[in-house]
Design an enzyme around this catalytic site. Structure first.
Site, PDB file in Angstrom:
ATOM      1  CD  GLU A  41      -2.484   1.153   2.751  1.00 40.58           C
ATOM      2  OE1 GLU A  41      -3.650   1.558   2.724  1.00 40.58           O
ATOM      3  OE2 GLU A  41      -1.937   0.693   3.766  1.00 40.58           O
ATOM      4  CB  CYS A  53       7.034   6.476  -4.716  1.00 47.17           C
ATOM      5  SG  CYS A  53       5.229   6.611  -4.689  1.00 47.17           S
ATOM      6  CB  CYS A  55       3.680   3.232  -5.228  1.00 51.62           C
ATOM      7  SG  CYS A  55       5.127   3.082  -4.161  1.00 51.62           S
ATOM      8  CD  GLN A  58       6.952  -0.564  -9.276  1.00 48.34           C
ATOM      9  OE1 GLN A  58       6.688  -0.782  -8.095  1.00 48.34           O
ATOM     10  NE2 GLN A  58       8.160  -0.768  -9.775  1.00 48.34           N
ATOM     11  CD  GLU A  79       1.159   4.298   2.917  1.00 52.20           C
ATOM     12  OE1 GLU A  79       1.815   5.016   2.127  1.00 52.20           O
ATOM     13  OE2 GLU A  79       0.021   3.885   2.691  1.00 52.20           O
ATOM     14  CG  ASP A 113      11.694  -3.027   2.839  1.00 47.69           C
ATOM     15  OD1 ASP A 113      10.613  -3.244   3.431  1.00 47.69           O
ATOM     16  OD2 ASP A 113      11.838  -3.160   1.610  1.00 47.69           O
ATOM     17  NE  ARG A 115       8.516  -3.235   1.376  1.00 43.22           N
ATOM     18  CZ  ARG A 115       8.751  -2.933   0.120  1.00 43.22           C
ATOM     19  NH1 ARG A 115       7.750  -2.717  -0.720  1.00 43.22           N
ATOM     20  NH2 ARG A 115       9.986  -2.841  -0.322  1.00 43.22           N
ATOM     21  CE  LYS A 141       7.234  -6.199  -3.454  1.00 38.62           C
ATOM     22  NZ  LYS A 141       6.361  -5.574  -4.452  1.00 38.62           N
TER      23      LYS A 141
END
Length: 187
Positions: A41, A53, A55, A58, A79, A113, A115, A141
């Site tokens: 997000e 960015c 984002c 993409q 986020e 990061d 995530r 990822k």
């Protein structure tokens, strides 16, 4: 659209089945797996069109390419590389003062990061996607999803959406992710 309850992080993530997503699941062991984009997000880029960015572009590219190929867009509620919206806005102020996006997160007491793709792996398992082709330029990822038990057959790169407003942001991303994922790709 699929919503999930009971994911490891307790957040409200969504999966969008696009194109012939059912067929892509049935063909995942023969003709190729579903195309999947785990998209984090980005309120400022996805909704408000921020050019700081890439984002938003993409996300739009992901929807179009997945709809054509069949697969899933995972919209992950993480986020600002996992630091949250308010911290991300504070990071913007630090970026305006000269730090890059990663340095700003660290200056705020966060990791570069934060995530985590465990919820994405849970979502894909629930949907029946054991093998996936990832639409991403981010090797982390793919590495995380493989470590979580999914088979990633390939990483399909997204476009690069360079503008004067995001050149520094993209340069920082490229320098941090300028490596090939160390994955046992299975065809």
């Amino acid at each position: 659209m699929f919503s999930f309850d009971g994911l490891v992080d307790g957040r409200e993530h969504l999966a969008f089945g696009l194109g012939d997503w059912v067929g892509s699941l049935h063909r995942q062991h023969t003709d190729g797996p579903p195309l999947v984009r785990p998209h984090s997000e980005c309120l400022t880029g996805d909704v408000f069109g921020s050019q700081r960015c890439d984002c938003g572009p993409q996300l739009r590219e992901g929807v179009e390419r997945i709809a054509a190929a069949g697969g899933f867009l995972l919209y992950l509620r993480q986020e600002g590389r996992g630091i949250g919206l308010y911290a991300k806005l504070d990071a913007y102020a630090l970026q305006d003062a000269g730090l890059d996006t990663y340095e700003a997160n660290v200056a705020l007491g966060h990791g570069e990061d934060e995530r985590d793709y465990t919820a994405a792996a849970q979502m894909l398992a629930t949907l029946g996607a054991e093998r996936v082709a990832l639409l991403t330029n981010n090797p982390d990822k793919a590495e995380q999803l493989v470590q979580l038990g999914l088979t990633v057959t390939e990483c399909v790169p997204t476009g690069v959406y360079l503008s004067p407003a995001n050149a520094g942001y993209l340069a920082a991303k490229a320098s941090r992710a300028a490596r090939t994922p160390d994955l046992p790709f299975v065809r």
